[in-house]
Design a protein around this motif. Structure first.
Motif, PDB file in Angstrom:
ATOM      1  N   SER A  96       0.826  -1.199   0.000  1.00  0.00           N
ATOM      2  CA  SER A  96       0.000   0.000   0.000  1.00  0.00           C
ATOM      3  C   SER A  96       0.866   1.257   0.000  1.00  0.00           C
ATOM      4  CB  SER A  96      -0.925  -0.010   1.219  1.00  0.00           C
ATOM      5  OG  SER A  96      -1.691   1.168   1.285  1.00  0.00           O
ATOM      6  N   LEU A  97       1.949   1.255   0.788  1.00  0.00           N
ATOM      7  CA  LEU A  97       2.830   2.417   0.855  1.00  0.00           C
ATOM      8  C   LEU A  97       3.528   2.658  -0.483  1.00  0.00           C
ATOM      9  CD1 LEU A  97       4.391   1.824   4.396  1.00  0.00           C
ATOM     10  CD2 LEU A  97       2.836   3.680   3.750  1.00  0.00           C
ATOM     11  N   VAL A  98       3.928   1.595  -1.136  1.00  0.00           N
ATOM     12  CA  VAL A  98       4.569   1.725  -2.444  1.00  0.00           C
ATOM     13  C   VAL A  98       3.560   2.239  -3.473  1.00  0.00           C
ATOM     14  CG1 VAL A  98       5.664   0.431  -4.326  1.00  0.00           C
ATOM     15  CG2 VAL A  98       6.297  -0.041  -1.947  1.00  0.00           C
ATOM     16  N   ARG A  99       2.349   1.727  -3.400  1.00  0.00           N
ATOM     17  CA  ARG A  99       1.298   2.151  -4.330  1.00  0.00           C
ATOM     18  C   ARG A  99       0.923   3.621  -4.095  1.00  0.00           C
ATOM     19  NH1 ARG A  99      -1.857  -1.488  -2.945  1.00  0.00           N
ATOM     20  NH2 ARG A  99      -1.104  -3.070  -4.390  1.00  0.00           N
ATOM     21  N   ASP A 100       0.858   4.022  -2.828  1.00  0.00           N
ATOM     22  CA  ASP A 100       0.508   5.402  -2.506  1.00  0.00           C
ATOM     23  C   ASP A 100       1.551   6.395  -3.026  1.00  0.00           C
ATOM     24  OD1 ASP A 100      -1.753   4.483  -1.259  1.00  0.00           O
ATOM     25  OD2 ASP A 100      -0.963   4.677   0.780  1.00  0.00           O
ATOM     26  N   ALA A 101       2.792   5.922  -3.201  1.00  0.00           N
ATOM     27  CA  ALA A 101       3.850   6.800  -3.704  1.00  0.00           C
ATOM     28  C   ALA A 101       3.781   6.977  -5.213  1.00  0.00           C
ATOM     29  CB  ALA A 101       5.210   6.258  -3.299  1.00  0.00           C
ATOM     30  N   GLY A 102       2.904   6.227  -5.871  1.00  0.00           N
ATOM     31  CA  GLY A 102       2.734   6.379  -7.309  1.00  0.00           C
ATOM     32  C   GLY A 102       3.247   5.234  -8.142  1.00  0.00           C
ATOM     33  N   PHE A 103       3.769   4.186  -7.498  1.00  0.00           N
ATOM     34  CA  PHE A 103       4.243   3.016  -8.231  1.00  0.00           C
ATOM     35  C   PHE A 103       3.106   2.018  -8.438  1.00  0.00           C
ATOM     36  CE2 PHE A 103       8.170   4.518  -6.132  1.00  0.00           C
ATOM     37  CZ  PHE A 103       9.012   4.593  -7.225  1.00  0.00           C
ATOM     38  N   GLN A 104       3.330   1.091  -9.374  1.00  0.00           N
ATOM     39  CA  GLN A 104       2.416  -0.027  -9.580  1.00  0.00           C
ATOM     40  C   GLN A 104       3.147  -1.309  -9.188  1.00  0.00           C
ATOM     41  OE1 GLN A 104       0.536  -0.048 -13.518  1.00  0.00           O
ATOM     42  NE2 GLN A 104       1.068   2.112 -13.728  1.00  0.00           N
ATOM     43  N   PRO A 105       3.083  -1.725  -7.927  1.00  0.00           N
ATOM     44  CA  PRO A 105       3.811  -2.922  -7.497  1.00  0.00           C
ATOM     45  C   PRO A 105       3.202  -4.193  -8.090  1.00  0.00           C
ATOM     46  CG  PRO A 105       2.429  -2.092  -5.713  1.00  0.00           C
ATOM     47  CD  PRO A 105       2.346  -1.082  -6.814  1.00  0.00           C
ATOM     48  N   ARG A 122       9.235   9.645  -6.895  1.00  0.00           N
ATOM     49  CA  ARG A 122       8.336   8.738  -6.178  1.00  0.00           C
ATOM     50  C   ARG A 122       9.062   7.983  -5.066  1.00  0.00           C
ATOM     51  NH1 ARG A 122       6.036   5.286 -11.070  1.00  0.00           N
ATOM     52  NH2 ARG A 122       8.268   5.426 -11.574  1.00  0.00           N
ATOM     53  N   LEU A 123      10.371   7.810  -5.198  1.00  0.00           N
ATOM     54  CA  LEU A 123      11.126   7.082  -4.178  1.00  0.00           C
ATOM     55  C   LEU A 123      11.058   7.798  -2.834  1.00  0.00           C
ATOM     56  CD1 LEU A 123      14.259   6.069  -6.274  1.00  0.00           C
ATOM     57  CD2 LEU A 123      12.450   4.542  -5.463  1.00  0.00           C
ATOM     58  N   THR A 124      11.231   9.117  -2.860  1.00  0.00           N
ATOM     59  CA  THR A 124      11.186   9.868  -1.604  1.00  0.00           C
ATOM     60  C   THR A 124       9.770   9.988  -1.061  1.00  0.00           C
ATOM     61  OG1 THR A 124      11.051  11.957  -2.839  1.00  0.00           O
ATOM     62  CG2 THR A 124      13.246  11.193  -2.213  1.00  0.00           C
ATOM     63  N   ALA A 125       8.780   9.622  -1.865  1.00  0.00           N
ATOM     64  CA  ALA A 125       7.384   9.688  -1.420  1.00  0.00           C
ATOM     65  C   ALA A 125       6.933   8.413  -0.720  1.00  0.00           C
ATOM     66  CB  ALA A 125       6.479   9.973  -2.618  1.00  0.00           C
ATOM     67  N   ILE A 126       7.778   7.386  -0.698  1.00  0.00           N
ATOM     68  CA  ILE A 126       7.396   6.148  -0.011  1.00  0.00           C
ATOM     69  C   ILE A 126       7.503   6.384   1.497  1.00  0.00           C
ATOM     70  CG2 ILE A 126       7.858   3.690   0.299  1.00  0.00           C
ATOM     71  CD1 ILE A 126       9.176   3.674  -2.449  1.00  0.00           C
ATOM     72  N   ALA A 127       6.409   6.288   2.191  1.00  0.00           N
ATOM     73  CA  ALA A 127       6.366   6.537   3.634  1.00  0.00           C
ATOM     74  C   ALA A 127       6.710   5.270   4.417  1.00  0.00           C
ATOM     75  CB  ALA A 127       4.984   7.054   4.031  1.00  0.00           C
ATOM     76  N   GLY A 128       7.027   5.455   5.708  1.00  0.00           N
ATOM     77  CA  GLY A 128       7.196   4.331   6.616  1.00  0.00           C
ATOM     78  C   GLY A 128       8.505   3.585   6.505  1.00  0.00           C
ATOM     79  N   LEU A 129       9.521   4.151   5.849  1.00  0.00           N
ATOM     80  CA  LEU A 129      10.787   3.453   5.654  1.00  0.00           C
ATOM     81  C   LEU A 129      11.750   3.720   6.803  1.00  0.00           C
ATOM     82  CD1 LEU A 129      11.443   4.068   1.839  1.00  0.00           C
ATOM     83  CD2 LEU A 129      10.344   2.106   2.935  1.00  0.00           C
ATOM     84  N   ASP A 130      12.602   2.731   7.091  1.00  0.00           N
ATOM     85  CA  ASP A 130      13.648   2.896   8.090  1.00  0.00           C
ATOM     86  C   ASP A 130      14.984   3.304   7.474  1.00  0.00           C
ATOM     87  OD1 ASP A 130      11.911   2.290  10.065  1.00  0.00           O
ATOM     88  OD2 ASP A 130      12.971   0.528  10.812  1.00  0.00           O
TER      89      ASP A 130
END
Length: 287
Positions: free
Chosen positions: A223-232, A262-270
């Motif tokens: 979901s987080l990857v999809r929310d950033a604009g990618f199509q996983p 879009r990479l910097t838009a992925i939330a929740g990363l460590d």
């Protein structure tokens, strides 16, 4: 009143036509080789010379215009041999192949794809196989096992590609490119890594390595990857020894560059995401 030609006369004429066509084909092959020499002389390729994206474009174009009784798989074989021959003209290449479980199949897939004349070095595990790419006089290609979530059958090798230093490695291809397997062809699949990023083919998949906190579910990751604009399109998750974080590899539609916003838009990363390459989508059953 019409008279048909005797069978032997007709057969002789057809064989003469085939001989003439063979000569024309041979002339064109020699002409193509001269053009490849010109590319090499002008420095059109440097470093690792394979361009799997460009090869995929050519193969798709050939199949799109193909008709008649000649098997479509033969078109793939002919042009793969042309690609291999061109690389020999341009200086050749060596491939490192990961042994272990499935090693013989990987070797067969590599020889099918890159040609039987390509020199091979075999290694016991993915780490040694990829190390061959960065040592002096090393291989230009590393043929690796199918992706997996652990080290069983060596499939959990992908965290080894998350380094971003001067000796960075990328996935550049997935083989076989023709997935419709005829009798006698090796089954399974493999990934190819090199020291250059993949070149686009117009129908590609990108691979991004991510790190999440240990409470993140797979559904949440997607979901987080999809929310950033990618199509996983696929996801693998690993826990590395001594590391509490979840290491994830996500496959997405299209190749991804390091500067993709879009990479910097992925939330929740460590940790910051790392692009580890991608590949031209192989041709399937309906190709």
């Amino acid at each position: 009143m019409t008279h048909s030609l005797p069978q032997n006369t007709r057969l002789g004429e057809l064989r003469a036509q085939l001989d003439a066509l063979d000569d024309q084909i041979h002339d064109l092959l020699m002409q193509r080789a001269r053009v490849v020499e010109g590319v090499a002389e002008t420095g059109g390729k440097t470093g690792t010379k394979i361009r799997p994206g460009r090869e995929a474009i050519i193969l798709r174009r050939m199949l799109a215009r193909h008709s008649g009784a000649l098997p479509r798989q033969a078109i793939i074989r002919f042009w793969r041999e042309l690609f291999g021959a061109a690389l020999i003209i341009e200086g050749g290449q060596t491939m490192a192949v990961c042994d272990g479980e499935g090693g013989e199949t990987r070797l067969a897939l590599a020889r099918e794809h890159f040609g039987p004349l390509t020199p091979v070095r075999r290694h016991a595990n993915p780490a040694q196989t990829m190390a061959d790419l960065t040592r002096e006089g090393g291989a230009q290609l590393a043929v690796l096992p199918p992706l997996a979530e652990d080290d069983e059958a060596h499939g959990g090798w992908w965290p080894l590609l998350t380094g971003t230093g001067s000796q960075r490695l990328y996935v550049i291809a997935k083989i076989p490119f023709w997935t419709k397997r005829a009798e006698g062809l090796p089954l399974g699949d493999a990934y190819v890594a090199a020291t250059v990023p993949p070149d686009p083919s117009g129908d590609d998949r990108g691979l991004i390595a991510l790190q999440f906190n240990p409470d993140t579910s797979r559904a949440r990751m997607m979901s987080l990857v999809r929310d950033a604009g990618f199509q996983p399109t696929a996801l693998w998750v690993r826990r590395l020894p001594g590391d509490t974080r979840l290491h994830a590899l996500v496959e997405v539609a299209g190749l991804v560059e390091d500067a993709d916003p879009r990479l910097t838009a992925i939330a929740g990363l460590d940790a910051p995401p790392v692009v580890i390459g991608g590949f031209a989508v192989p041709l399937g059953e309906t190709a």
